[in-house]
Design an enzyme around this catalytic site. Structure first.
Site, PDB file in Angstrom:
ATOM      1  N   ASP A 168       0.819  -1.216   0.000  1.00 25.69           N
ATOM      2  CA  ASP A 168       0.000   0.000   0.000  1.00 25.69           C
ATOM      3  C   ASP A 168       0.849   1.261   0.000  1.00 25.69           C
ATOM      4  O   ASP A 168       0.319   2.371  -0.101  1.00 25.69           O
ATOM      5  CB  ASP A 168      -0.925   0.018   1.226  1.00 25.69           C
ATOM      6  CG  ASP A 168      -1.979  -1.079   1.154  1.00 25.69           C
ATOM      7  OD1 ASP A 168      -2.590  -1.226   0.088  1.00 25.69           O
ATOM      8  OD2 ASP A 168      -2.169  -1.777   2.159  1.00 25.69           O
ATOM      9  N   ASP A 169       2.159   1.110   0.120  1.00 28.77           N
ATOM     10  CA  ASP A 169       3.057   2.258   0.169  1.00 28.77           C
ATOM     11  C   ASP A 169       3.223   2.873  -1.228  1.00 28.77           C
ATOM     12  O   ASP A 169       3.556   2.168  -2.185  1.00 28.77           O
ATOM     13  CB  ASP A 169       4.417   1.821   0.709  1.00 28.77           C
ATOM     14  CG  ASP A 169       5.358   2.988   0.919  1.00 28.77           C
ATOM     15  OD1 ASP A 169       5.407   3.507   2.042  1.00 28.77           O
ATOM     16  OD2 ASP A 169       6.039   3.389  -0.048  1.00 28.77           O
TER      17      ASP A 169
END
Length: 224
Positions: A168-169
């Site tokens: 999700d980064d």
């Protein structure tokens, strides 16, 4: 995106992550990234998970220098401690914490971290050694203000866990985008599937993808 520093030197045959680099070079995209960036210099900061979580909350949605200034004022209220223990934080007046520069939501989150640490939900470094990655994520995301990404950063940069891929980064996905020469970032689920081949060294792969994204900003990395 997490800021990490690479050497830019040619890949070394030996080093703390040499085994990981050899494994990741099987991926043609990562092979080029490793060749461009050089040896991995990822090194965990040895602090207690409780402290790491409080610092993470302080840095959320705030410029790094501003967060450090707030933390400096916070620490100044606790002379004699390198970092205030949970009991000392719980004894602080909310107004005093707000005066340090913490928002109301951050005060609530930090107090919850302190409460959970005092109660044993937040394990010590030694306690973490008895828990696997999934167990730690499940345990710590129950704390107010602590999401999966925050725990993943703790696992990588505090506990030194080698097989975490924070899909999700933004920076990790951006790094894969520029390294693979894509028009857009991969979706988290797609990157997770790609990254299965990088196990058990997905933290090091993430480090290289962060560096690829940084290098792309400086126009020093060309996709394959």
């Amino acid at each position: 995106m997490v800021e990490l520093v690479g050497t830019g030197a040619p890949p070394a045959k030996t080093g703390p992550w040499a085994k990981a680099e050899r494994h990741l070079r099987r991926d043609p995209v990562l092979k080029k990234v490793i060749k461009t960036i050089g040896p991995c210099t990822l090194e965990a900061v040895e602090r207690e998970p409780y402290e790491a979580l409080v610092r993470a909350i302080a840095h959320q949605q705030v410029h790094g220098r501003a967060a450090e200034a707030i933390l400096g004022r916070f620490l100044a209220h606790h002379p004699g401690h390198d970092f205030p223990p949970p009991e000392a934080v719980l004894a602080m007046e909310v107004e005093v914490m707000r005066a340090c520069g913490f928002s109301g939501s951050k005060v609530a989150a930090i107090r919850d971290i302190a409460e959970k640490a005092a109660g044993g939900l937040v394990p010590t470094r030694a306690g973490c050694a008895r828990l696997d990655d999934a167990a730690l994520i499940e345990r710590l995301v129950a704390i107010r203000g602590v999401g999966r990404w925050t725990v993943e950063m703790l696992l990588i940069f505090t506990l030194g866990r080698p097989d975490i891929l924070p899909v999700d980064d933004f920076g990790v996905r951006e790094g894969w985008k520029v390294a693979a020469g894509l028009d857009e970032q991969p979706k988290p689920k797609a990157l997770a599937a790609i990254g299965e081949a990088w196990a058990p060294w997905r933290s090091i792969a993430a480090w290289y993808l962060w560096r690829a994204a940084d290098a792309a900003k400086r126009s020093t990395f060309k996709p394959q």
